[in-house]
Design an enzyme around this catalytic site. Structure first.
Site, PDB file in Angstrom:
ATOM      1  CB  SER A   1       6.861  -6.837   9.192  1.00 26.51           C
ATOM      2  OG  SER A   1       8.134  -7.085   9.759  1.00 26.51           O
ATOM      3  CE  LYS A   2       6.366   0.947   8.053  1.00 26.79           C
ATOM      4  NZ  LYS A   2       5.090   0.983   8.775  1.00 26.79           N
TER       5      LYS A   2
END
Ligand code: GLU
Length: 431
Positions: free
Chosen positions: A206-207
């Site tokens: 994820s980010k």
């Protein structure tokens, strides 16, 4: 006949997971075409834009750009799922007419007969869902829009898709989709669910792990051929040896779904950058000079190649190549990085004194060659009772703003006498 599709939703940019799914589909088709006796195998791009709230034209464009950058050409499309609305509605009506679905508060709900659903997943092998886990489900909402599972099946049937390769997160949708195929009385495609991509900490990528969009890597100076090689190895292996470097032609030849692993793959940014460095060196300075010409303005191609050759051994991205070449060319000032700033801060007077010493001594030298400068600087250090590093390192820090680089004598030759002396003087003045 082989027909596969990549079906991204334009609700975000093209992420590495989606890009890898697209790549596997593309490799599968190319392999079938060239090695599997399937000259008509087709790769279709379908933009799943039914979620009008979250879908945007910008994201569609970003997905198309990302695929073009990676070289993932498609044979049909982009087709837009929303354009199939009339067919989605007609297909739902048909199931309703045949008694395979029923009206429920204005919506059309599919009737599940609690049969067992099993399929031979191309990645995971047999997967079984028990009928009791499946409830009757809505296929067309009261506002006459299709739900995801229904639109996908209607589209895949209309597009005569034979193999559905997508992310693991869709395994739980597959039994519903298989029931719909059965209800329509058409053959069920082969399903293959590729494993998730995890960050270095073992959590879903994820980010938080940094860049996840393909475009970010493009802008960070990753070469598309390195990205393709790296993505291919995320959850796939050719099975033979532990070979790491594959060009596209080799990937096409070696790729089969049998080589796709069941367990999730770890996205290792360090490995990507290391690999990219290897690709940069493989491309070589002359070609990089041509590719990066716009970012090295005013330099003759030979000069640009010379500068690039000097920075290539330590470069990991084209951004490294450009920024480091620009500093050496004098297009950008040598802004000290953290380590260089710390080096100066440790002993500013000593730093300045060493630069003064070197600048004065170099001014008189006539042998401005790699060997000549090496001998000169070593002699200078010896005559002053200084360590060689105490003479060299201030020069490196002043000329580059960095503490690591090619040898200082090589750097001086690359920059040239007049420019090097002028920059050393300027560094003395400003320090
Ligand atoms: N639009 C879906 C997604 O982005 C793809 C579903 C599929 O490949 O069947 O996850």
């Amino acid at each position: 006949m082989i027909r596969v599709r990549f079906a991204p939703s334009p609700t975000g940019s093209l992420h590495v997971g989606g890009a890898r799914t697209a790549l596997f589909n593309w490799l599968f088709v190319e392999h079938a075409r060239r090695f599997g006796g399937e000259p008509d195998a087709a790769f279709i791009l379908r933009i799943e834009d039914t979620d009008k709230q979250r879908s945007t034209d910008e994201f569609t464009q970003v997905i198309l750009d990302g695929m073009r950058w990676l070289g993932l050409s498609y044979d049909e499309g982009p087709l837009f799922q929303a354009e199939g609305l009339a067919r989605h509605q007609a297909d739902a009506q048909r199931l309703l007419d045949e008694g395979k679905a029923f009206l429920d508060d204005g919506a059309i709900r599919f009737r599940v007969n609690h049969e067992e659903v099993t399929w031979e997943d191309a990645v995971h092998g047999p997967i079984t869902f028990h009928g009791k886990d499946l409830e009757d489900f809505i296929i067309l909402r009261a506002d006459r829009t299709p739900v995801y599972n229904f639109a996908v099946v209607s589209d895949d049937i209309a597009m005569r898709i034979t193999h559905v390769f997508r992310g693991d997160d869709h395994i739980s949708n597959t039994p519903k989709q298989i029931l719909l195929y059965r209800a329509f009385g058409v053959p069920v495609p082969v399903f293959g669910h590729v494993p998730m991509i995890l960050g270095a900490d073992g959590k879903k990528l994820s980010k938080r792990h940094g860049a996840t969009a393909v475009a970010d890597y493009q802008h960070e100076g990753i070469l598309p051929q390195a990205m393709v090689n790296f993505l291919a190895l995320l959850g796939w292996s050719p099975g033979r040896d532990r070979e790491l470097f594959f060009d596209v032609a080799e990937l096409v030849e070696a790729f089969t779904f049998a080589g796709v692993q069941k367990k999730s793959a770890v996205f290792d940014t360090q490995k990507l950058e290391w690999m990219n460095g290897e690709y940069l060196r493989h491309v070589g300075a002359p070609r990089l000079a041509a590719q990066l010409a716009a970012e090295l303005p005013g330099l003759a191609p030979e000069r640009a190649a010379e500068l690039i050759a000097a920075v290539l051994p330590r470069a990991r991205t084209t951004l490294d190549v450009v920024s480091r070449s620009r500093v050496r060319a004098g297009l950008d000032p040598a802004v000290p990085d953290e380590k260089a700033a710390a080096y100066v801060a440790k002993d500013p007077d000593g730093y300045r004194a060493a630069l003064r010493l070197v600048a004065d001594s170099l001014r008189g030298t006539t042998d401005w060659s790699v060997a000549g400068l090496d001998a000169h600087l070593r002699q200078l250090a010896e005559s002053k009772g200084m360590k060689v590093g105490a003479v060299m390192q201030p020069v490196r820090v002043a000329l580059l703003g960095a503490t690591v680089s090619e040898a200082v004598n090589e750097l001086l030759v690359l920059i040239g006498k007049d420019a090097a002396l002028a920059r050393l003087e300027a560094a003395i003045q400003s320090s």
